[in-house]
Design an enzyme around this catalytic site. Structure first.
Site, PDB file in Angstrom:
ATOM      1  N   HIS A  59      41.517  39.174  30.017  1.00 39.40           N
ATOM      2  CA  HIS A  59      41.207  40.433  30.691  1.00 39.40           C
ATOM      3  C   HIS A  59      40.950  40.279  32.185  1.00 39.40           C
ATOM      4  CE1 HIS A  59      37.153  38.862  30.150  1.00 39.40           C
ATOM      5  NE2 HIS A  59      36.780  39.687  31.101  1.00 39.40           N
TER       6      HIS A  59
HETATM    7  C1  UD1 Z   1      34.187  43.908  32.733  1.00 35.16           C
HETATM    8  C2  UD1 Z   1      33.440  42.899  33.613  1.00 35.16           C
HETATM    9  C3  UD1 Z   1      33.804  41.491  33.217  1.00 35.16           C
HETATM   10  C4  UD1 Z   1      33.585  41.276  31.725  1.00 35.16           C
HETATM   11  C5  UD1 Z   1      34.386  42.332  30.975  1.00 35.16           C
HETATM   12  C6  UD1 Z   1      34.217  42.199  29.472  1.00 35.16           C
HETATM   13  C7  UD1 Z   1      32.952  43.563  35.931  1.00 35.16           C
HETATM   14  C8  UD1 Z   1      33.368  43.403  37.330  1.00 35.16           C
HETATM   15  N1  UD1 Z   1      33.805  43.067  35.013  1.00 35.16           N
HETATM   16  O1  UD1 Z   1      35.574  43.748  33.017  1.00 35.16           O
HETATM   17  O2  UD1 Z   1      32.980  40.582  33.924  1.00 35.16           O
HETATM   18  O3  UD1 Z   1      34.008  39.992  31.381  1.00 35.16           O
HETATM   19  O4  UD1 Z   1      33.923  43.627  31.372  1.00 35.16           O
HETATM   20  O5  UD1 Z   1      35.128  43.015  28.823  1.00 35.16           O
HETATM   21  O6  UD1 Z   1      31.919  44.115  35.672  1.00 35.16           O
HETATM   22  N2  UD1 Z   1      38.387  50.593  30.015  1.00 35.16           N
HETATM   23  C9  UD1 Z   1      38.690  51.381  28.938  1.00 35.16           C
HETATM   24  N3  UD1 Z   1      37.712  51.577  28.021  1.00 35.16           N
HETATM   25  C10 UD1 Z   1      36.484  51.019  28.131  1.00 35.16           C
HETATM   26  C11 UD1 Z   1      36.195  50.243  29.253  1.00 35.16           C
HETATM   27  C12 UD1 Z   1      37.163  50.019  30.197  1.00 35.16           C
HETATM   28  O7  UD1 Z   1      39.783  51.884  28.783  1.00 35.16           O
HETATM   29  O8  UD1 Z   1      35.636  51.226  27.234  1.00 35.16           O
HETATM   30  C13 UD1 Z   1      39.459  50.354  31.009  1.00 35.16           C
HETATM   31  C14 UD1 Z   1      39.353  51.248  32.203  1.00 35.16           C
HETATM   32  O9  UD1 Z   1      40.632  51.665  32.549  1.00 35.16           O
HETATM   33  C15 UD1 Z   1      38.825  50.344  33.290  1.00 35.16           C
HETATM   34  C16 UD1 Z   1      39.338  48.970  32.868  1.00 35.16           C
HETATM   35  O10 UD1 Z   1      39.371  49.010  31.456  1.00 35.16           O
HETATM   36  O11 UD1 Z   1      39.287  50.701  34.559  1.00 35.16           O
HETATM   37  C17 UD1 Z   1      38.462  47.849  33.325  1.00 35.16           C
HETATM   38  O12 UD1 Z   1      37.096  48.085  32.920  1.00 35.16           O
HETATM   39  P1  UD1 Z   1      35.881  47.514  33.791  1.00 35.16           P
HETATM   40  O13 UD1 Z   1      34.585  47.735  33.121  1.00 35.16           O
HETATM   41  O14 UD1 Z   1      36.001  48.033  35.181  1.00 35.16           O
HETATM   42  O15 UD1 Z   1      36.185  45.963  33.884  1.00 35.16           O
HETATM   43  P2  UD1 Z   1      36.604  44.934  32.734  1.00 35.16           P
HETATM   44  O16 UD1 Z   1      37.960  44.437  33.078  1.00 35.16           O
HETATM   45  O17 UD1 Z   1      36.363  45.470  31.361  1.00 35.16           O
END
Ligand code: UD1
Length: 388
Positions: free
Chosen positions: A224
């Site tokens: 991820h």
């Molecule tokens: C985040 C953390 C990372 C951790 C990871 C675990 C930061 C900078 N990153 O990364 O350290 O290892 O979580 O998974 O805090 N999204 C969904 N549904 C959800 C959540 C996210 O569709 O329930 C999608 C959204 O489009 C979002 C993208 O995933 O923009 C990324 O989510 P985000 O929380 O920004 O970062 P992660 O890549 O999940």
């Protein structure tokens, strides 16, 4: 008087980390523990499913921050949590891990001040009328500031009053940054507590059989990190390596939402979807996912938690990153770094048995939450004996 504690969690790995601590604090009559969910992860199988598997109650406060750019997400969490802090005036804010929610709630708590008409409580922070801040999983450093998590770690540790570390390298990193050793408590790895807390349910689940896999004869893939999934070239090379590897070893790949977005936009989702020995699934709940890990031949990942869980379980792990903030998993455990070009050959070496036997790092024993509670009893000078 009771210590009013906020346990903050925002993203999938945070939910795993707060669970053992929540259950340990609930047994203490001096602790009034509330869960704050920032809403960074919000899909059912990224959030609520973990609360259910880990026997966590509905959060007391939902900040509903959601997704966005780093500044947007951090800002949303800070604004929403400031309102909760002003109303609730916790004595202690516990943050875990290194996600944006960890840093955002730490900054909000460090800068809060009770309204002037309210008397500070006896457990108020000496710097002003703000709560104490404790960071669980403090001191980890990749020394790579291009990683958003590294920024989150540095800022959180600089502001926290109590730093609970998982390993001796973390203690050294904090000391090297000028943090007083009086604030540092090596308590071990809380992820191991989570796993041990529900080991029976994990072992009974047998998710691997549901996917037609044979114990010890498949690999588990998770990806991820932006550095692996946001670049079409890198993601393409990783997918090709996995497709080739699947000719020798069955693979199961539960896909994170961020990765799914980039697999689809680069036409790779259909490509890997038609490979017979490569199972692509939605993100899995904690219990079935850990059952897959327990029975795996190897792990290929860029997750922090899986580097630790595989070391604890003695399963070879290939981490698709140039560095790790968890060097103990390499020096003592079963982890090895590699890049997209070296993935296939490193995986074949594991299949040929060319891997060392790891050992379990000190204090990774399922008793970390208990040690955390003991430090709180000391820091708050025997809470519960204090009548205010
Ligand atoms: C985040 C953390 C990372 C951790 C990871 C675990 C930061 C900078 N990153 O990364 O350290 O290892 O979580 O998974 O805090 N999204 C969904 N549904 C959800 C959540 C996210 O569709 O329930 C999608 C959204 O489009 C979002 C993208 O995933 O923009 C990324 O989510 P985000 O929380 O920004 O970062 P992660 O890549 O999940």
């Amino acid at each position: 008087m009771k210590i009013n504690i906020h346990l903050v969690a925002g993203a999938r790995p945070n939910f795993i980390k707060i669970a053992p601590l929540y259950h340990a604090l609930k047994r203490e009559d001096w602790a009034d523990t509330r869960i704050v969910h920032t809403g960074q992860h919000y899909d059912y199988n990224m959030s609520k499913a973990f609360f259910d598997d880990l026997n966590l109650p509905e959060p007391d406060f939902h900040l509903n921050a959601g997704s966005g750019t780093h500044a947007e997400q951090t800002g949303q969490v800070m604004i929403a949590y400031e309102t909760v802090l002003l109303k609730e005036q916790p004595n202690l804010v516990v943050v875990v891990g290194d996600v944006n929610s960890t840093m955002a709630t730490t900054i909000a708590a460090a800068k809060i001040s009770c309204p002037p008409n309210q008397e500070p409580q006896s457990t108020s922070h000496p710097y002003g009328r703000r709560p104490f801040i404790a960071h669980l999983e403090a001191g980890l450093r990749s020394f790579d500031r291009s990683m958003p998590e590294e920024i989150n770690r540095i800022v959180t540790d600089a502001l926290a009053d109590i730093l609970w570390t998982p390993s001796s390298d973390a203690d050294e990193n904090l000391i090297n940054e000028g943090i007083s050793s009086k604030k540092i408590f090596r308590v071990g790895n809380i992820m191991i507590d989570s796993l041990e807390m529900i080991r029976d349910r994990i072992e009974e689940h047998e998710a691997f059989k549901d996917y037609g896999l044979i114990a010890g004869e498949y690999g588990v893939i998770t990806l991820h990190r932006p550095s692996n999934v946001d670049s079409p070239n890198t993601l393409n090379k990783i997918c090709e390596a996995l497709i080739n590897l699947s000719e020798k070893l069955s693979l199961i790949f539960p896909v994170h939402p961020r990765t799914m977005k980039f697999l689809k936009s680069n036409g790779l989702y259909d490509r890997i979807g038609e490979v017979p020995n490569l199972i692509v699934t939605e993100p899995l709940h904690y219990i079935p996912f850990m059952n897959l890990v327990f029975n795996a031949r190897m792990i290929v990942t860029d997750s922090g938690g899986l580097q630790e869980e595989s070391t604890y379980l003695g399963i070879p792990c290939l981490t698709l990153r140039p560095n790790t903030e968890r060097p103990v998993t390499i020096n003592e455990g079963t982890n090895r770094l590699c890049n997209e070009d070296g993935l296939e050959s490193a995986a074949h070496e594991i299949l040929e048995g060319k891997t060392g036997v790891g050992q379990i790092p000190e204090f990774w024993d399922g008793r970390t939450a208990g040690r955390v509670v003991q430090t709180l009893v000391r820091c708050f000078d025997n809470p519960g004996l204090d009548n205010g």
